[in-house]
Design a protein around this motif. Structure first.
Motif, mmCIF file in Angstrom:
data_model
loop_
_atom_site.group_PDB
_atom_site.id
_atom_site.type_symbol
_atom_site.label_atom_id
_atom_site.label_comp_id
_atom_site.label_asym_id
_atom_site.label_seq_id
_atom_site.Cartn_x
_atom_site.Cartn_y
_atom_site.Cartn_z
ATOM 1 N N ALA A 193 -1.094 -11.794 -9.871
ATOM 2 C CA ALA A 193 -1.135 -13.169 -9.369
ATOM 3 C C ALA A 193 -2.164 -13.996 -10.136
ATOM 4 N N LEU A 194 -3.306 -13.408 -10.438
ATOM 5 C CA LEU A 194 -4.327 -14.129 -11.188
ATOM 6 C C LEU A 194 -3.867 -14.408 -12.619
ATOM 7 N N LEU A 195 -3.266 -13.410 -13.253
ATOM 8 C CA LEU A 195 -2.781 -13.608 -14.612
ATOM 9 C C LEU A 195 -1.692 -14.677 -14.650
ATOM 10 N N ALA A 196 -0.782 -14.661 -13.653
ATOM 11 C CA ALA A 196 0.298 -15.645 -13.605
ATOM 12 C C ALA A 196 -0.246 -17.057 -13.440
ATOM 13 N N ALA A 197 -1.412 -17.178 -12.804
ATOM 14 C CA ALA A 197 -2.027 -18.490 -12.605
ATOM 15 C C ALA A 197 -2.918 -18.886 -13.776
ATOM 16 N N GLY A 198 -2.950 -18.049 -14.828
ATOM 17 C CA GLY A 198 -3.772 -18.343 -15.983
ATOM 18 C C GLY A 198 -5.246 -18.076 -15.767
ATOM 19 N N GLU A 199 -5.553 -17.294 -14.749
ATOM 20 C CA GLU A 199 -6.943 -16.978 -14.433
ATOM 21 C C GLU A 199 -7.337 -15.631 -15.051
ATOM 22 N N THR A 200 -8.631 -15.432 -15.205
ATOM 23 C CA THR A 200 -9.142 -14.133 -15.624
ATOM 24 C C THR A 200 -9.181 -13.210 -14.416
ATOM 25 N N SER A 201 -8.670 -12.012 -14.574
ATOM 26 C CA SER A 201 -8.635 -11.059 -13.465
ATOM 27 C C SER A 201 -9.763 -10.045 -13.598
ATOM 28 N N PRO A 202 -10.504 -9.804 -12.502
ATOM 29 C CA PRO A 202 -11.529 -8.759 -12.532
ATOM 30 C C PRO A 202 -10.970 -7.372 -12.256
ATOM 31 N N TYR A 203 -9.647 -7.288 -12.065
ATOM 32 C CA TYR A 203 -9.053 -6.032 -11.598
ATOM 33 C C TYR A 203 -8.468 -5.163 -12.704
ATOM 34 N N GLY A 204 -8.381 -5.692 -13.934
ATOM 35 C CA GLY A 204 -7.747 -4.937 -15.010
ATOM 36 C C GLY A 204 -8.454 -3.636 -15.310
ATOM 37 N N GLU A 205 -9.776 -3.683 -15.447
ATOM 38 C CA GLU A 205 -10.536 -2.463 -15.748
ATOM 39 C C GLU A 205 -10.438 -1.470 -14.607
ATOM 40 N N TRP A 206 -10.447 -1.974 -13.381
ATOM 41 C CA TRP A 206 -10.303 -1.124 -12.197
ATOM 42 C C TRP A 206 -8.979 -0.358 -12.273
ATOM 43 N N LEU A 207 -7.899 -1.058 -12.602
ATOM 44 C CA LEU A 207 -6.585 -0.415 -12.674
ATOM 45 C C LEU A 207 -6.522 0.594 -13.820
ATOM 46 N N GLU A 208 -7.153 0.276 -14.948
ATOM 47 C CA GLU A 208 -7.141 1.200 -16.085
ATOM 48 C C GLU A 208 -7.805 2.525 -15.737
ATOM 49 N N LYS A 209 -8.797 2.479 -14.872
ATOM 50 C CA LYS A 209 -9.547 3.689 -14.517
ATOM 51 C C LYS A 209 -9.034 4.342 -13.239
ATOM 52 N N TRP A 210 -7.955 3.824 -12.680
ATOM 53 C CA TRP A 210 -7.456 4.328 -11.399
ATOM 54 C C TRP A 210 -7.037 5.793 -11.553
ATOM 55 N N ASP A 211 -7.614 6.654 -10.741
ATOM 56 C CA ASP A 211 -7.310 8.086 -10.847
ATOM 57 C C ASP A 211 -7.003 8.721 -9.502
ATOM 58 N N ARG A 212 -6.673 7.898 -8.506
ATOM 59 C CA ARG A 212 -6.380 8.418 -7.169
ATOM 60 C C ARG A 212 -4.883 8.310 -6.883
ATOM 61 N N PRO A 213 -4.296 9.307 -6.242
ATOM 62 C CA PRO A 213 -2.887 9.173 -5.847
ATOM 63 C C PRO A 213 -2.737 8.131 -4.753
ATOM 64 N N GLU A 214 -1.584 7.495 -4.723
ATOM 65 C CA GLU A 214 -1.312 6.526 -3.670
ATOM 66 C C GLU A 214 -1.145 7.236 -2.327
ATOM 67 N N ARG A 215 -1.688 6.638 -1.290
ATOM 68 C CA ARG A 215 -1.558 7.180 0.054
ATOM 69 C C ARG A 215 -0.199 6.798 0.645
ATOM 70 N N ILE A 216 0.183 7.520 1.681
ATOM 71 C CA ILE A 216 1.376 7.167 2.439
ATOM 72 C C ILE A 216 1.065 5.945 3.300
ATOM 73 N N VAL A 217 1.910 4.948 3.275
ATOM 74 C CA VAL A 217 1.773 3.785 4.153
ATOM 75 C C VAL A 217 2.862 3.870 5.205
ATOM 76 N N THR A 218 2.460 4.012 6.451
ATOM 77 C CA THR A 218 3.435 4.073 7.540
ATOM 78 C C THR A 218 3.530 2.764 8.301
ATOM 79 N N THR A 219 2.465 1.933 8.211
ATOM 80 C CA THR A 219 2.333 0.818 9.135
ATOM 81 C C THR A 219 1.724 -0.382 8.427
ATOM 82 N N ARG A 220 2.376 -1.523 8.556
ATOM 83 C CA ARG A 220 1.858 -2.768 8.000
ATOM 84 C C ARG A 220 1.718 -3.786 9.123
ATOM 85 N N ILE A 221 0.500 -4.302 9.266
ATOM 86 C CA ILE A 221 0.223 -5.303 10.300
ATOM 87 C C ILE A 221 0.168 -6.674 9.637
ATOM 88 N N ALA A 222 1.114 -7.549 9.962
ATOM 89 C CA ALA A 222 1.113 -8.908 9.427
ATOM 90 C C ALA A 222 -0.049 -9.679 10.042
#
Length: 311
Positions: A193-222
């Motif tokens: 979303a930040l990149l699409a808006a032409g903004e600098t994202s602080p999350y790129g380095e975080w994603l590059e270093k991501w080493d955890r498996p995704e958890r199961i999501v059973t429930t989403r609260i709007a």
């Protein structure tokens, strides 16, 4: 069905409640549920993460009282009740070799000591649903991992009249959830979303270093309408959050469009968890039915906990 239901959210430090599930809590409070936050420690060893307060003499003089005052402010914003479990922050030792945890801290307490304290609160408050962290603590802070261990053990022991009989009459919470927190999918959505808006994202380095498996999501609260309350509660913990930092980088209206919910993983339940669940109290049938079930629970129908600990 929410009116009169009781939710218990167990956290390691003051400020954790405002960064993990705060919008959900505010939503349930407004719908008539009772919500209790338990802070296992006082956050005494937390660093001051707000550069504007780095040299504040009051913080340097009495961080314990400062963090208590911050918690009281966040509590008032969210409309929740709060209880200090009374243990001492373990800090986050870093280095190579890794230094030992400080003597007397929460993570080094014999497990049965904080478990009994939490069982006592569960039996006093009688929650229908409990939330906490997964077996990795959400991230590997020793107090977060210990909070998971204590909460899982207390969830099991609270309904057993032979366990900690001095801690009050047995009461079995009916569902246990892990907070979803900042999943990889959520960070990816913010980053794009930040990149699409032409903004600098602080999350790129975080994603590059991501080493955890995704958890199961059973429930989403709007809960997007409660994001403003969530952010206000987090900012009340002024020593712990940089108002110009990554947490607030994505505008709330953008968050409401691309990620308008809090996520949870059902870890244990005495009622079935339906696909696409959107309510932590789903399947409990209201407070009277849930009270009866908690006093005479059936067998567990879901137990995916991967790090069960016996008290």
């Amino acid at each position: 069905m929410t009116q009169g239901m009781r939710l218990l959210c167990v956290h390691a430090h003051p400020d954790d409640e405002s960064s993990k599930g705060a919008a959900t809590m505010a939503k349930y409070v407004d719908a008539g549920a009772e919500v209790l936050v338990i802070s296992c420690t006082g956050g005494e060893r937390g660093d001051v993460l707000n550069p504007r307060l780095a040299d504040d003499p009051r913080i340097q003089r009495d961080i314990v009282q400062v963090r208590r005052d911050e918690m009281a402010a966040a509590q008032a914003i969210l409309g929740v009740d709060h209880h200090w479990l009374g243990f001492v922050d373990s800090g986050l030792p870093e280095g190579d070799p890794l230094p030992p945890l400080p003597a007397g801290c929460f993570a080094l307490e014999p497990l049965e000591v904080p478990v009994e304290a939490l069982v006592r609160e569960i039996r006093r408050y009688r929650p229908h649903v409990v939330t906490t962290y997964d077996e990795n603590g959400g991230y590997p802070h020793p107090d977060h991992i210990r909070t998971h261990e204590v909460t899982v053990a207390a969830f099991d022991a609270a309904g057993d009249p032979t366990a900690y009989p001095q801690a009050g009459p047995a009461w079995q919470p009916l569902k246990l959830y892990y907070n979803g927190g900042f999943s990889k999918r959520r960070i990816e959505a913010y980053h794009e979303a930040l990149l699409a808006a032409g903004e600098t994202s602080p999350y790129g380095e975080w994603l590059e270093k991501w080493d955890r498996p995704e958890r199961i999501v059973t429930t989403r609260i709007a809960c997007a309408p409660w994001f403003e309350r969530r952010d206000a509660a987090l900012l009340a913990h002024a020593t712990q959050i940089d108002p110009d930092g990554w947490f607030f980088k994505v505008p709330r209206e953008v968050q409401a469009r691309i990620w308008p919910f809090d996520e949870y993983e059902a870890a244990a339940s005495f009622v079935p968890i339906v696909t696409g669940e959107d309510d932590l109290f789903a399947g409990l049938g209201g407070p009277d039915a849930a009270d009866a079930l908690a006093l005479d629970p059936p067998a567990l129908v879901l137990d995916r906990r991967t790090a069960r600990v016996s008290a």
